[in-house]
Scaffold this motif. Structure first.
Motif, short mmCIF file in Angstrom:
data_model
loop_
_atom_site.label_atom_id
_atom_site.label_comp_id
_atom_site.label_asym_id
_atom_site.label_seq_id
_atom_site.Cartn_x
_atom_site.Cartn_y
_atom_site.Cartn_z
N PRO A 102 64.18 19.29 -16.09
CA PRO A 102 65.56 19.18 -15.81
C PRO A 102 66.39 19.45 -17.10
CG PRO A 102 64.61 17.10 -15.72
CD PRO A 102 63.67 18.03 -15.96
N LEU A 104 68.11 18.52 -19.77
CA LEU A 104 68.23 17.14 -20.69
C LEU A 104 69.77 16.91 -21.28
CD1 LEU A 104 64.88 16.94 -22.30
CD2 LEU A 104 65.67 16.08 -20.03
N ASP A 105 70.36 15.96 -21.08
CA ASP A 105 71.27 15.40 -21.95
C ASP A 105 71.30 13.97 -22.36
OD1 ASP A 105 72.29 14.16 -19.73
OD2 ASP A 105 73.47 15.89 -19.08
N THR A 107 72.99 11.22 -21.32
CA THR A 107 73.27 10.59 -20.29
C THR A 107 71.98 10.54 -19.32
OG1 THR A 107 75.60 11.10 -20.31
CG2 THR A 107 74.63 10.35 -18.16
N LEU A 108 71.50 11.58 -18.96
CA LEU A 108 70.16 11.75 -18.11
C LEU A 108 68.91 10.83 -18.75
CD1 LEU A 108 68.74 12.66 -15.61
CD2 LEU A 108 68.12 14.73 -16.86
N ILE A 109 68.84 11.00 -20.19
CA ILE A 109 67.69 10.40 -20.88
C ILE A 109 68.01 8.85 -20.74
CG2 ILE A 109 66.74 9.83 -22.79
CD1 ILE A 109 67.32 13.06 -23.36
N ALA A 111 69.53 7.07 -18.57
CA ALA A 111 69.29 6.69 -17.37
C ALA A 111 67.74 6.60 -17.10
CB ALA A 111 69.83 7.73 -16.16
N ALA A 112 67.08 7.57 -17.39
CA ALA A 112 65.53 7.25 -17.31
C ALA A 112 64.70 6.38 -18.25
CB ALA A 112 64.83 8.52 -17.70
N ARG A 191 60.34 9.40 -13.86
CA ARG A 191 61.69 9.00 -13.64
C ARG A 191 62.70 10.20 -13.93
NH1 ARG A 191 63.81 4.40 -11.42
NH2 ARG A 191 65.75 5.05 -12.45
N LEU A 192 62.27 11.37 -14.75
CA LEU A 192 62.82 12.21 -14.85
C LEU A 192 62.46 13.47 -13.81
CD1 LEU A 192 62.69 12.61 -19.06
CD2 LEU A 192 64.56 12.36 -17.44
#
Length: 309
Positions: A102, A104-105, A107-109, A111-112, A191-192
């Motif tokens: 996906p 990546l940024d 925030t996403l990282i 959260a994982a 998780r990602l």
């Protein structure tokens, strides 16, 4: 013609080895032992052949403290490739599955990563040195066998991402003993939603040796060519492995009795726990424990001549 037998010697101390990639921990241990011509040597927890970095090698009397380093926290820096899972969870294994990564940024990282901080449960990988019914798991895995592995409780003290690209993450991990970074990377990849495997792994710290200067095999070989004095200057003192323990200093009489295996009263000693014991002249005598009656009891003593701080 038979090679001349190596003349082994008594040498005491800890080598903070920067293990090179491609070496097993035992191969690195045997090389250091050979170069120091040490009678006795042991390492303090294996690193995968893929991994580099800190592998403390305990020589002589330092092998008596190696068990305490095995239980110590670890510090790793790893790079992982997203979108690809392998059967070993690293780049040396066979590819099992590929999935899109996906966008990546930060925030996403974050959260994982967040669910993996603190106490977690990990299922050890099949490609590990753990035993099942007397056989190493990696031996079974190489034959295509899978066995159930009970999850283990570990703690991730710190987990950050210093950098990333479109399909890689760089992770900084401080964790308890028994943590598998390969498994952690796999779980973060899930998780990602794309999977992941380790492509680089470096141990930066272990217990009290976090951020300390390391020596390479090439440096050790160069020192060995200069002679024993130059070589032994690379040794870290035996008691450095226990520097987080409180210290107890004994007078000459008390030191004598402790060396005979007897407990002694020491004014101002801690009230509980394990301690480092020193005799006159700051000579490191060994490890002790505060007994219920307040005396300092010897638990593991050094032979005279062991290197001390």
């Amino acid at each position: 013609m038979n090679k001349p037998k190596i003349q082994r010697r008594d040498v005491h101390g800890i080598v903070l080895l920067d293990k090179p990639q491609g070496y097993t921990s035992n191969q690195a241990l045997q090389r250091v032992k050979y170069l120091f011509r040490a009678r006795k040597a042991g390492h303090t927890g294996s690193l995968d052949p893929l991994a580099t970095g800190l592998l403390p090698i305990c020589l002589g009397e330092a092998t008596k403290v190696s068990g305490f380093l095995l239980d110590a926290d670890k510090h790793y820096r790893t790079r992982c490739r997203l979108g690809v899972t392998t059967n070993t969870a690293d780049s040396e294994g066979e590819v099992l599955r590929e999935r899109p990564v996906p966008p990546l940024d930060a925030t996403l990282i974050e959260a994982a990563l967040a669910p993996f901080r603190g106490p977690i449960r990990q299922v050890p990988p099949m490609y590990s040195a753990l035993k099942h019914q007397g056989r190493r798991l990696y031996e079974l895995a190489r034959k295509g066998e899978q066995v159930e592995r009970p999850p283990r409780d570990v703690t991730i003290h710190e987990l950050t991402c210093p950098g990333f690209s479109a399909d890689t993450l760089e992770l900084d991990v401080r964790c308890s003993k028994g943590t598998y970074v390969r498994t952690l990377v796999e779980d973060i990849g899930e998780r990602l939603g794309c999977g992941a495997h380790v492509i680089e792994l470096r141990r930066l710290g272990l217990g009290p040796y976090d951020g300390r200067a390391m020596v390479t095999l090439d440096e050790i070989e160069a020192r060995a060519a200069e002679g024993e004095a130059a070589l032994d200057a690379l040794l870290t003192p035996v008691d450095s492995a226990l520097e987080h323990w409180p210290a107890v200093s004994l007078d000459r009489d008390s030191a004598f009795y402790v060396r005979q295996g007897q407990a002694v009263f020491v004014p101002g000693a801690p009230t509980r726990g394990m301690v480092r014991i020193y005799g006159p002249g700051r000579v490191f005598l060994g490890m002790g424990e505060i007994l219920d009656d307040g005396r300092v009891g010897p638990r593991r003593l050094m032979v005279p001549g062991a290197r001390e701080a």
